[in-house]
Design a protein around this motif. Structure first.
Motif, PDB file in Angstrom:
ATOM      1  N   LEU B 273       1.149  -1.580  -0.273  1.00 51.80           N
ATOM      2  CA  LEU B 273      -0.217  -0.242  -0.035  1.00 51.80           C
ATOM      3  C   LEU B 273       0.969   0.899   0.104  1.00 51.80           C
ATOM      4  CD1 LEU B 273      -2.497  -0.725   3.307  1.00 51.80           C
ATOM      5  CD2 LEU B 273      -3.310  -0.773   0.534  1.00 51.80           C
ATOM      6  N   PRO B 274       0.018   2.652  -0.349  1.00 58.85           N
ATOM      7  CA  PRO B 274       1.368   3.348  -0.648  1.00 58.85           C
ATOM      8  C   PRO B 274       1.084   3.463   1.217  1.00 58.85           C
ATOM      9  CG  PRO B 274      -0.390   3.746  -2.057  1.00 58.85           C
ATOM     10  CD  PRO B 274      -0.528   2.300  -1.675  1.00 58.85           C
ATOM     11  N   VAL B 275       2.485   4.754   1.754  1.00 53.81           N
ATOM     12  CA  VAL B 275       2.989   4.758   3.335  1.00 53.81           C
ATOM     13  C   VAL B 275       1.931   6.114   3.343  1.00 53.81           C
ATOM     14  CG1 VAL B 275       4.726   5.635   4.298  1.00 53.81           C
ATOM     15  CG2 VAL B 275       4.983   4.170   3.110  1.00 53.81           C
ATOM     16  N   GLY B 276       1.293   6.083   3.358  1.00 48.85           N
ATOM     17  CA  GLY B 276       0.379   7.505   3.111  1.00 48.85           C
ATOM     18  C   GLY B 276      -0.756   7.172   3.727  1.00 48.85           C
ATOM     19  N   ALA B 278      -1.487   3.873   3.850  1.00 51.62           N
ATOM     20  CA  ALA B 278      -1.214   3.097   4.956  1.00 51.62           C
ATOM     21  C   ALA B 278      -1.325   3.842   6.011  1.00 51.62           C
ATOM     22  CB  ALA B 278      -0.080   1.942   4.478  1.00 51.62           C
ATOM     23  N   ILE B 279      -1.270   4.788   6.661  1.00 54.86           N
ATOM     24  CA  ILE B 279      -0.742   5.806   7.364  1.00 54.86           C
ATOM     25  C   ILE B 279      -2.056   5.763   7.878  1.00 54.86           C
ATOM     26  CG2 ILE B 279       0.110   7.459   8.567  1.00 54.86           C
ATOM     27  CD1 ILE B 279       2.832   6.998   7.267  1.00 54.86           C
ATOM     28  N   ALA B 280      -2.964   6.862   6.949  1.00 57.72           N
ATOM     29  CA  ALA B 280      -4.070   7.315   7.050  1.00 57.72           C
ATOM     30  C   ALA B 280      -5.604   5.926   7.846  1.00 57.72           C
ATOM     31  CB  ALA B 280      -4.978   7.844   6.120  1.00 57.72           C
TER      32      ALA B 280
END
Lengths: 293, 293
Positions: B273-276, B278-280
């Motif tokens: 997943l894109p990091v952003g 995933a964090i969100a």
């Protein structure tokens, strides 16, 4: 979500460096906050440590002991230090170094800094939740992911995921070329310091390996970078009338890089299900019992 | 589930080889069915191809053309060929070779055979579901995971998961030593053929890399195996009064192994997943909006 994923405290003071870093951290994933212009940037970072995910430092901008107070208070953040690779540590041992002529890799260094910080925090955490914290572990408390990044990344488990939009193959043509040229400069630093200054070489190896990992660089490409540089060195030496046989020893550098990169990938393969269980699980909805031998 | 995960058709004819393979494939994950004693084992395999997941072959047990009929009919199965690494192909190009003095690695070779077969099948599959199959692709239909393994493994996606119970660190002491000694023999074969017989060396490299991957061998351990063997060679050469400088060239073999292993790990890191994002995703349930910078 349009909110930035990572808030970066920048303690850069050099204006051209600030500008260059801003350029290479554009896009929605980062919010840069400049503390360099405040009366006492390190003090400001100390005061507001809790509102940042990552810190961007400039080698030599503050006296070596400037970060000592932060460390003493356990105020540790993932850090990228811009400056030459010299083997020295500015802030803490999980910091990532990037020379100013290789800023094309800054996004990758930021990811690497977070990833190293998480691993470092996990490896120094008390072994089990139920265990009584030993006093010897107390000074390492800062590694226990104390910042807000803990709450946000904690849910992702041990592994900090790579961002496919940073993968070499997904970059626009020009950025791809910039990144490869930048990686070549890193590898050149690595070769030049490999036998002369092992500590500096280690920082360069880590820098190269981090970018290779986060950009999903094909392994053949890494080997190619090595071969091209050795080829260049060899031509130059022969032009100058020197022998070039000793360049074969630099194969050790490539082995070192490969071993590091391989270990990094190895640790990033998530804990797997046993094959049998996975197959059983996947097949349950459609295989009749009779198809099992 | 107590049912076996993989049903293996054994076409071994040599009794001691049969016995040894049985020993190294014990445990609940495999069900071995011996076809070697039937009047025409290859014919029997052809007839019942659909009921097997993997086939175990003995090099030279049947004439080279024996498997031609299977291939012609697109009856392809993941295959392990027991015999010396000589660079030749017995059945099909995704088969895995294992010498009879390295049977400790048989479980790993079975996993490798399935994994190679799946990758080969995927790489030769038509590029997109909507595309019209071109006649040129038709002869490769056998790679399209036609067997029942398709239905069962298909659900796992591209990657065949590793079985942690086979990891070096999870093996009982004696098995761990057996496996390491076996890997050393594979690496020895690899070095001995490296400059003399590249095709054989490639099979040995693949055998080593497969076992290293499926046993989750620490990378330093692979480097150690190389260094110990080179050390042994060097001592022996000096005892015999020969020079040993040329042994440095074998660093190329280690680079080759590392590059293969690294690429195998690289391809096994699942699409992230894109990091952003995933964090969100992870932070939504507990971070208040105000904590976003």
């Amino acid at each position: 979500m349009s909110q930035p994923a990572l808030t970066i405290a920048s303690l850069l003071t050099d204006p051209s460096l600030k500008q260059a870093c801003h350029r290479w951290l554009r896009g929605g994933r980062y919010r840069l906050e400049y503390l360099g212009a405040t009366p006492d940037p390190v003090r400001e970072l100390e005061r507001r440590c809790d509102s940042f995910d990552v810190v961007l430092l400039q080698q030599g901008a503050f006296p070596g002991e400037a970060y000592g107070e932060l460390v003493a208070q356990g105020l540790l953040l993932p850090a990228v230090v811009i400056g030459e690779v010299n083997g020295r540590t500015d802030y803490h041992e999980a910091e990532v170094h990037l020379p100013p002529d290789q800023l094309e890799q800054l996004s990758y260094s930021v990811d690497a800094a977070v990833s190293r910080f998480l691993r470092r925090g996990l490896s120094s955490a008390p072994p089990a939740p139920a265990s009584v914290p030993s006093p010897a572990l107390a000074p390492q408390a800062g590694w226990g992911l104390p910042s807000r990044i803990k709450d946000r990344l904690g849910y992702l488990g041990v592994f900090y995921k790579r961002d496919p939009s940073l993968f070499l193959r997904n970059l626009p043509e020009q950025e791809r070329e910039d990144l490869l040229a930048s990686l070549e400069r890193t590898y050149r630093d690595l070769l030049l310091s490999y036998f002369r200054d092992p500590a500096a070489a280690n920082q360069a190896i880590e820098s190269f390996v981090h970018t290779a990992f986060f950009s999903d660089l094909p392994i053949t490409k890494a080997v190619e970078i090595h071969m091209n540089l050795i080829d260049d060195f060899s031509k130059q030496l022969r032009l100058e009338g020197h022998k070039s046989d000793f360049l074969q020893d630099y194969r050790l550098a490539l082995i070192d890089v490969m071993a590091h990169l391989c270990e990094m990938y190895r640790r990033s393969v998530p804990p797997d299900l046993p094959v049998g269980a996975a197959i059983a699980e996947a097949s349950t909805p459609m295989d009749s019992a009779s198809s099992w031998g």
